[in-house]
Design a protein around this motif. Structure first.
Motif, mmCIF file in Angstrom:
data_model
loop_
_atom_site.group_PDB
_atom_site.id
_atom_site.type_symbol
_atom_site.label_atom_id
_atom_site.label_comp_id
_atom_site.label_asym_id
_atom_site.label_seq_id
_atom_site.Cartn_x
_atom_site.Cartn_y
_atom_site.Cartn_z
ATOM 1 N N ILE A 72 38.010 27.740 47.518
ATOM 2 C CA ILE A 72 38.181 27.765 46.069
ATOM 3 C C ILE A 72 39.451 28.521 45.710
ATOM 4 N N GLU A 73 40.263 27.917 44.836
ATOM 5 C CA GLU A 73 41.446 28.595 44.311
ATOM 6 C C GLU A 73 40.971 29.578 43.251
ATOM 7 N N ALA A 74 41.395 30.820 43.371
ATOM 8 C CA ALA A 74 40.965 31.846 42.428
ATOM 9 C C ALA A 74 42.079 32.859 42.237
ATOM 10 N N ILE A 75 41.947 33.650 41.197
ATOM 11 C CA ILE A 75 42.859 34.761 40.950
ATOM 12 C C ILE A 75 42.087 36.049 41.184
ATOM 13 N N ILE A 76 42.696 36.932 41.966
ATOM 14 C CA ILE A 76 42.079 38.222 42.275
ATOM 15 C C ILE A 76 43.115 39.333 42.090
ATOM 16 N N GLU A 77 42.648 40.565 42.169
ATOM 17 C CA GLU A 77 43.561 41.710 42.100
ATOM 18 C C GLU A 77 44.510 41.662 43.287
ATOM 19 N N SER A 86 37.967 40.302 53.839
ATOM 20 C CA SER A 86 36.657 39.920 53.312
ATOM 21 C C SER A 86 36.221 40.972 52.309
ATOM 22 N N PHE A 87 35.582 40.520 51.227
ATOM 23 C CA PHE A 87 35.113 41.442 50.202
ATOM 24 C C PHE A 87 34.029 40.779 49.357
ATOM 25 N N THR A 88 33.390 41.570 48.516
ATOM 26 C CA THR A 88 32.387 41.066 47.584
ATOM 27 C C THR A 88 33.104 40.641 46.314
ATOM 28 N N TYR A 89 32.952 39.376 45.959
ATOM 29 C CA TYR A 89 33.681 38.794 44.838
ATOM 30 C C TYR A 89 33.178 39.305 43.495
ATOM 31 N N SER A 90 34.139 39.526 42.613
ATOM 32 C CA SER A 90 33.888 39.867 41.226
ATOM 33 C C SER A 90 34.965 39.181 40.402
ATOM 34 N N PRO A 91 34.591 38.390 39.378
ATOM 35 C CA PRO A 91 35.621 37.692 38.595
ATOM 36 C C PRO A 91 36.480 38.676 37.812
ATOM 37 N N ILE A 92 37.681 38.241 37.460
ATOM 38 C CA ILE A 92 38.553 39.040 36.603
ATOM 39 C C ILE A 92 37.946 39.014 35.200
ATOM 40 N N LEU A 93 37.670 40.180 34.661
ATOM 41 C CA LEU A 93 37.077 40.250 33.328
ATOM 42 C C LEU A 93 38.153 40.039 32.276
ATOM 43 N N CYS A 94 38.005 38.954 31.528
ATOM 44 C CA CYS A 94 38.997 38.590 30.529
ATOM 45 C C CYS A 94 38.301 37.757 29.464
ATOM 46 N N ASP A 95 38.623 38.018 28.220
ATOM 47 C CA ASP A 95 38.022 37.233 27.146
ATOM 48 C C ASP A 95 38.995 36.216 26.556
ATOM 49 N N LYS A 103 40.726 29.612 34.124
ATOM 50 C CA LYS A 103 39.838 28.868 35.042
ATOM 51 C C LYS A 103 39.926 29.380 36.475
ATOM 52 N N PHE A 104 41.002 30.084 36.816
ATOM 53 C CA PHE A 104 41.132 30.663 38.150
ATOM 54 C C PHE A 104 40.607 32.100 38.190
ATOM 55 N N CYS A 105 40.605 32.767 37.031
ATOM 56 C CA CYS A 105 40.061 34.129 36.958
ATOM 57 C C CYS A 105 38.537 34.103 37.006
ATOM 58 N N VAL A 106 37.954 33.016 36.492
ATOM 59 C CA VAL A 106 36.501 32.833 36.497
ATOM 60 C C VAL A 106 36.237 31.417 37.039
ATOM 61 N N PRO A 107 36.501 31.189 38.335
ATOM 62 C CA PRO A 107 36.433 29.827 38.879
ATOM 63 C C PRO A 107 35.005 29.318 39.072
ATOM 64 N N GLN A 108 34.849 28.014 38.900
ATOM 65 C CA GLN A 108 33.559 27.397 39.209
ATOM 66 C C GLN A 108 33.332 27.494 40.711
ATOM 67 N N GLY A 109 32.083 27.615 41.087
ATOM 68 C CA GLY A 109 31.729 27.651 42.502
ATOM 69 C C GLY A 109 31.593 29.041 43.072
#
Length: 141
Positions: A72-77, A86-95, A103-109
């Motif tokens: 999955i393509e995602a945006i992380i710190e 390897s790490f425990t995923y947490s979405p980027i909190l953004c409103d 869509k990459f900060c809070v990716p589906q899947g």
């Protein structure tokens, strides 16, 4: 992992999100084979079998396919953007859901708490909240 998917959708390399069982599937003899995936996950088709099976939902029937959970393509710190980490995923909190990167900060899947590994580090991302972010390819582990 083997499952069934609509014959018109059954192409090697294609990705899909499993959305769950429909009411029409309750009495189908293939129910357990069609609905053996995790709801909300993105799967990639690795191979397609040739036999076609009848289906009440899919015009043209269904085919057996071998699938794997997709990367999955995602945006992380940025500090976590290291290939192999390897790490425990947490979405980027953004409103700011209008942001082109949302869509990459809070990716589906992916859901908070998933164990993931960085497969590939991509480009830096401009963030209107002044966060240091990178786009990456993640894989569930």
């Amino acid at each position: 992992m083997i499952t069934l998917i609509g014959s018109k959708l059954a192409k090697e390399g294609e990705k899909f999100i499993y959305l769950g069982e429909l009411e029409e599937c309750k009495d189908c003899k293939f129910k357990n084979l069609c609905h053996n995936l995790e709801v909300g996950r993105i799967y990639k088709i690795k191979s397609v079998r040739s036999t076609n099976h009848r289906c009440k939902i899919h015009l043209g029937g269904v085919k057996a396919v071998e699938v794997e959970i997709s990367e999955i393509e995602a945006i992380i710190e940025s500090k976590k953007a290291l290939e192999g980490l390897s790490f425990t995923y947490s979405p980027i909190l953004c409103d700011n859901s209008d942001c082109e990167n949302y869509k990459f900060c809070v990716p589906q899947g992916l859901v908070e708490g998933d164990k993931v590994r960085v497969e590939k580090v991509l480009e830096r991302v401009e963030c209107k909240n002044n966060l240091s972010l990178r786009k990456v390819i993640l894989r569930l582990i």
